[in-house]
Design an enzyme around this catalytic site. Structure first.
Site, PDB file in Angstrom:
ATOM      1  N   TYR A  82      -0.703 -29.341  33.408  1.00 23.45           N
ATOM      2  CA  TYR A  82       0.037 -29.797  34.620  1.00 23.45           C
ATOM      3  C   TYR A  82      -0.794 -30.983  35.284  1.00 23.45           C
ATOM      4  O   TYR A  82      -0.144 -31.800  35.926  1.00 23.45           O
ATOM      5  CB  TYR A  82       0.299 -28.687  35.260  1.00 23.45           C
ATOM      6  CG  TYR A  82       1.388 -29.064  36.519  1.00 23.45           C
ATOM      7  CD1 TYR A  82       2.534 -28.790  36.263  1.00 23.45           C
ATOM      8  CD2 TYR A  82       0.927 -29.433  37.836  1.00 23.45           C
ATOM      9  CE1 TYR A  82       3.457 -29.200  37.245  1.00 23.45           C
ATOM     10  CE2 TYR A  82       1.646 -29.705  38.455  1.00 23.45           C
ATOM     11  CZ  TYR A  82       3.027 -29.606  38.500  1.00 23.45           C
ATOM     12  OH  TYR A  82       3.923 -30.083  39.457  1.00 23.45           O
ATOM     13  N   PHE A 134      18.362 -56.833  40.910  1.00 25.36           N
ATOM     14  CA  PHE A 134      18.532 -56.114  39.759  1.00 25.36           C
ATOM     15  C   PHE A 134      19.469 -54.692  40.188  1.00 25.36           C
ATOM     16  O   PHE A 134      18.955 -54.338  41.330  1.00 25.36           O
ATOM     17  CB  PHE A 134      17.460 -55.856  38.916  1.00 25.36           C
ATOM     18  CG  PHE A 134      17.770 -54.921  37.537  1.00 25.36           C
ATOM     19  CD1 PHE A 134      18.333 -55.392  36.573  1.00 25.36           C
ATOM     20  CD2 PHE A 134      17.431 -53.571  37.623  1.00 25.36           C
ATOM     21  CE1 PHE A 134      18.737 -54.956  35.462  1.00 25.36           C
ATOM     22  CE2 PHE A 134      17.683 -52.889  36.582  1.00 25.36           C
ATOM     23  CZ  PHE A 134      18.530 -53.116  35.442  1.00 25.36           C
ATOM     24  N   THR A 135      20.265 -54.282  39.489  1.00 29.77           N
ATOM     25  CA  THR A 135      20.841 -52.945  39.895  1.00 29.77           C
ATOM     26  C   THR A 135      20.380 -51.891  40.500  1.00 29.77           C
ATOM     27  O   THR A 135      20.340 -51.692  41.451  1.00 29.77           O
ATOM     28  CB  THR A 135      22.012 -52.548  38.670  1.00 29.77           C
ATOM     29  OG1 THR A 135      20.989 -52.200  37.475  1.00 29.77           O
ATOM     30  CG2 THR A 135      22.900 -53.475  38.170  1.00 29.77           C
ATOM     31  N   ASP A 225       8.383 -57.095  39.739  1.00 29.25           N
ATOM     32  CA  ASP A 225       9.067 -56.079  38.681  1.00 29.25           C
ATOM     33  C   ASP A 225       8.443 -56.581  37.321  1.00 29.25           C
ATOM     34  O   ASP A 225       8.773 -57.703  36.886  1.00 29.25           O
ATOM     35  CB  ASP A 225      10.660 -56.336  38.670  1.00 29.25           C
ATOM     36  CG  ASP A 225      11.332 -55.280  37.619  1.00 29.25           C
ATOM     37  OD1 ASP A 225      10.354 -54.936  36.506  1.00 29.25           O
ATOM     38  OD2 ASP A 225      12.394 -54.788  37.847  1.00 29.25           O
ATOM     39  N   LYS A 268      10.591 -51.006  28.188  1.00 22.33           N
ATOM     40  CA  LYS A 268      11.005 -52.370  27.800  1.00 22.33           C
ATOM     41  C   LYS A 268       9.876 -53.038  26.965  1.00 22.33           C
ATOM     42  O   LYS A 268       9.169 -52.466  26.027  1.00 22.33           O
ATOM     43  CB  LYS A 268      11.588 -53.344  28.899  1.00 22.33           C
ATOM     44  CG  LYS A 268      12.970 -52.938  29.186  1.00 22.33           C
ATOM     45  CD  LYS A 268      13.066 -51.888  30.300  1.00 22.33           C
ATOM     46  CE  LYS A 268      14.473 -52.057  30.950  1.00 22.33           C
ATOM     47  NZ  LYS A 268      14.410 -50.470  31.822  1.00 22.33           N
ATOM     48  N   ARG A 392      27.380 -57.819  32.249  1.00 25.48           N
ATOM     49  CA  ARG A 392      26.576 -58.030  33.187  1.00 25.48           C
ATOM     50  C   ARG A 392      27.237 -59.215  33.975  1.00 25.48           C
ATOM     51  O   ARG A 392      27.072 -60.212  34.270  1.00 25.48           O
ATOM     52  CB  ARG A 392      25.315 -58.538  32.536  1.00 25.48           C
ATOM     53  CG  ARG A 392      24.363 -57.762  31.975  1.00 25.48           C
ATOM     54  CD  ARG A 392      23.430 -56.713  32.542  1.00 25.48           C
ATOM     55  NE  ARG A 392      24.077 -55.467  33.576  1.00 25.48           N
ATOM     56  CZ  ARG A 392      23.197 -54.573  33.852  1.00 25.48           C
ATOM     57  NH1 ARG A 392      22.093 -54.495  33.508  1.00 25.48           N
ATOM     58  NH2 ARG A 392      24.061 -53.424  34.332  1.00 25.48           N
ATOM     59  N   PHE A 459      28.820 -49.472  37.063  1.00 21.98           N
ATOM     60  CA  PHE A 459      29.036 -49.865  35.600  1.00 21.98           C
ATOM     61  C   PHE A 459      28.733 -48.927  34.494  1.00 21.98           C
ATOM     62  O   PHE A 459      29.090 -49.045  33.529  1.00 21.98           O
ATOM     63  CB  PHE A 459      28.144 -51.026  35.502  1.00 21.98           C
ATOM     64  CG  PHE A 459      26.643 -50.823  35.711  1.00 21.98           C
ATOM     65  CD1 PHE A 459      26.179 -51.131  37.015  1.00 21.98           C
ATOM     66  CD2 PHE A 459      25.841 -50.618  34.657  1.00 21.98           C
ATOM     67  CE1 PHE A 459      24.919 -50.908  37.336  1.00 21.98           C
ATOM     68  CE2 PHE A 459      24.643 -50.481  34.916  1.00 21.98           C
ATOM     69  CZ  PHE A 459      23.906 -50.370  36.407  1.00 21.98           C
TER      70      PHE A 459
END
Ligand code: F0G
Length: 468
Positions: A82, A134-135, A225, A268, A392, A459
Site C-alpha cells: 500500500y 482539451f476536453t 500537458d 499515450k 473532434r 461526447f
C-alpha cells in the site's frame, strides 16, 4: 500489366518498426448488417460501440498501445505494498531523469492529475490561457472556478494551413490577456505539447522560450500537458532549424525545463495501458497536491495505480524517448495521412503526431454544423468498414459554461488516432481505402440530431439519430 511493373523503383525508406511481433490478438470483421445494428444501438456514437464489433480501432491512442516485453517483464515485478512501493520510486526516478521535474504525484490517469492541479492552483474567477482547449483539462479548470482562454495562433484553427508549429502560442493574444486581467488572476499558462484538438500539432522550442520569457516577466507559472511531448520533440527535431542533431530525449528535457510542472496521461507517449502523474518543481504546490491526492486518487506513492502499472509506466517513459521508436510511430501516422492526402481526402495539415484528422466541414458542406457533420462521418466510416474513429468537433466542444450555448468550433474533425506499435501497414491501407470510398460517396451522408446529452464531457455518452 504485372503489379510490380507499375510501381516506381524503390528508394530506401526512412523508417520501419524497431520491433518484431511475438504475441497477437485476433480481431473480427463484421458484415454491413451487423454494423448497421451495432451503430444504431450505439446511438451513432462510436464511444458506445462494443470493442468486439470493431475491426480496426482508431478511437484513441490512449491506453491502447502494445507494451514491450521489457514492460511486461516489469509487470511481474509489481510491488503491491500500500505504501512506499518500489515501483513508485522507479517511476519517480524516470520522471526526474526524462522530464526533469523534482516532485511526482501519481494519478490513475491524466485527468486525475488535472483535477488535483486545478484544485491546487485555480481560484474562482481566475483565467487560464492555453494553446487550445482539451476536453478534460478545460472541464477541471472550469470546475475549479476558472475560465480557459484560447491563445493559440490563428493558423491552428485552419485545417489547410501548413504552418510547421500550429501549437504555437500567439504572444500578442497572450500579452493582451495578461494586460486585461492582470497577472494575479492568471495562476498558470496551460501549454500542451502536442495540441490534441488542433490535430496533434507541435509547439516550437523557440515559441515556448518566448512564452517563458513573458511568463517570467509577469511571474506566471507554466504547466505543460506533457502527455505527447515525445511526439512534439520529434517534430522539433525534424522541423526546427538547429535542432536536427539533438536526440528527442534531450529536446523533451529542454521543453520541460521551460515550465514549472506538468500533467501527464501515461496512456499515450508512455506506452502504458493506464496511469498518469502530476510533476512539479515547487515544494509548496507539491505539498498541497500530495494532500489532495490521498482524498481523490490514493496514497501519494500509488495515486490509483497498481505497483505493476507504475513499473510499466516507468519503463514506457524510457522507451517513448528512443529516437527509432518515435520515428516509426510518427512515420506510420504520416504514411496513412499521405495516402489520404494523395487521394484527395481533406485532412488537417501538417499531419499530426498521434493521428490523422479528417476535415469533416470540407468533406460534408451539405451538413450544417448543428447537425454534427464529424459525428455523422465517424458513423459512416464505421458502417463502411468497421473502422472506429472519434468525433473532434462541435459535439466534443460542448457548451459555454456561462450561457449554455453550443460552441461551434472552426475545426470540425474526425480523428483517426493510431495506437502505438499495434497495427500494421496493411491495416493502414485498409483504413485509407475505407476513408477514400466513404469520401467518394459523401453526398449520401446525412446529419444527426442529439437525442440524449450528458451534462459533462457529452461526447463520451451522447446519443444521436439521423436527421430525415
Ligand atoms: N491531455 C491530453 C492532451 C489528452 O489527450 C488526454 C486524453 C488527457 C489530457 C487526459 O488524459 O485520458 O488519461 O485522463 N486524451 C484521450 C484521447 C482520451 O483520446 O485523446 P486521460
Amino acid at each position: 500489366m504485372r503489379d510490380t511493373l507499375r510501381r516506381p523503383p524503390p528508394t530506401r525508406r526512412s523508417w520501419a518498426e524497431p520491433f518484431r511481433i511475438k504475441m497477437v490478438e485476433p480481431v473480427r470483421t463484421t458484415t454491413r448488417e451487423q454494423r448497421e445494428r451495432a451503430i444504431r444501438e450505439a446511438g451513432y456514437n462510436t464511444f458506445l460501440l462494443r470493442s468486439e464489433d470493431v475491426y480496426i480501432d482508431l478511437l484513441t491512442d490512449s491506453g491502447t498501445s502494445a507494451m514491450s516485453d521489457w514492460q511486461w517483464a516489469g509487470m511481474m515485478l509489481g510491488d503491491e505494498a500500500y505504501a512506499g512501493s518500489k515501483n513508485f520510486y522507479h517511476l519517480e526516478e524516470a520522471v526526474r531523469k526524462y522530464y526533469g521535474y523534482r516532485y511526482v504525484v501519481p494519478a490513475h490517469q491524466g485527468r486525475g492529475a488535472e483535477h488535483i492541479l486545478s484544485r491546487v492552483l485555480i481560484k474562482p474567477g481566475d483565467v487560464i490561457p492555453g494553446n487550445m482547449y482539451f476536453t478534460t483539462t478545460r472541464l477541471h479548470q472550469e470546475l475549479a472556478g476558472g475560465t480557459f482562454v484560447d491563445v493559440i495562433i490563428d493558423e491552428a484553427h485552419d485545417p489547410a494551413s501548413e504552418h510547421p508549429f500550429k501549437g504555437n502560442v500567439d504572444l500578442d493574444k497572450l500579452e493582451r490577456l495578461i494586460r486585461e486581467h492582470g497577472a494575479a488572476r492568471i495562476p498558470y499558462l496551460s501549454i500542451a505539447a502536442t495540441v490534441n484538438m488542433a490535430g496533434g500539432q507541435p509547439i516550437s522550442l523557440a515559441n515556448l522560450r518566448e512564452v517563458r520569457r513573458l511568463a517570467e516577466h509577469h511571474g506566471i507559472r507554466i504547466i505543460l500537458d506533457a502527455t505527447r511531448i515525445a511526439e512534439n520533440a520529434y517534430f522539433i527535431q525534424q522541423r526546427e532549424p538547429g535542432q536536427e542533431n539533438r536526440p528527442v530525449a534531450e529536446i523533451v528535457r529542454e521543453l520541460c525545463s521551460l515550465s514549472d510542472g506538468a500533467t501527464v496521461s501515461a496512456k499515450k507517449d508512455a506506452l502504458a495501458n493506464i496511469g498518469g502523474f502530476l510533476a512539479v518543481n515547487d515544494e509548496q504546490v507539491y505539498d498541497e497536491a500530495r494532500n489532495l491526492v490521498v482524498v481523490y486518487e490514493g496514497l501519494h506513492t500509488y495515486g490509483g495505480m497498481a505497483g505493476r502499472d507504475m513499473e510499466a509506466v516507468a519503463r514506457g517513459i524510457a522507451e517513448s524517448m528512443e529516437d527509432e521508436h518515435i520515428r516509426a510511430r510518427v512515420g506510420q501516422v504520416e504514411y496513412l495521412g499521405n495516402l489520404l492526402a494523395d487521394w484527395g481526402v481533406p485532412i488537417v495539415k501538417p499531419i499530426g503526431g498521434h493521428g490523422v484528422f479528417l476535415d469533416a466541414r470540407a468533406m460534408l458542406p451539405h451538413i450544417p454544423q448543428t447537425q454534427y457533420p464529424a459525428q455523422a462521418l465517424t458513423a459512416a466510416l464505421y458502417l463502411d468498414s468497421g473502422v472506429r474513429a472519434m468525433e473532434r468537433g462541435a459535439v466534443s466542444a460542448g457548451r459555454r459554461k456561462e450561457t449554455g450555448e453550443e460552441y461551434l468550433p472552426k475545426l470540425e474533425l474526425v480523428r483517426l488516432a493510431i495506437p502505438r506499435r499495434v497495427y500494421t501497414q496493411a491495416h493502414m491501407d485498409v483504413v485509407a481505402e475505407s476513408v477514400y470510398f466513404v469520401h467518394q460517396e459523401r453526398e449520401k451522408i446525412r446529419g444527426l440530431r442529439m437525442t440524449y446529452e450528458p451534462r459533462y464531457l457529452r461526447f463520451f455518452q451522447a446519443r444521436f439519430e439521423p436527421v430525415e
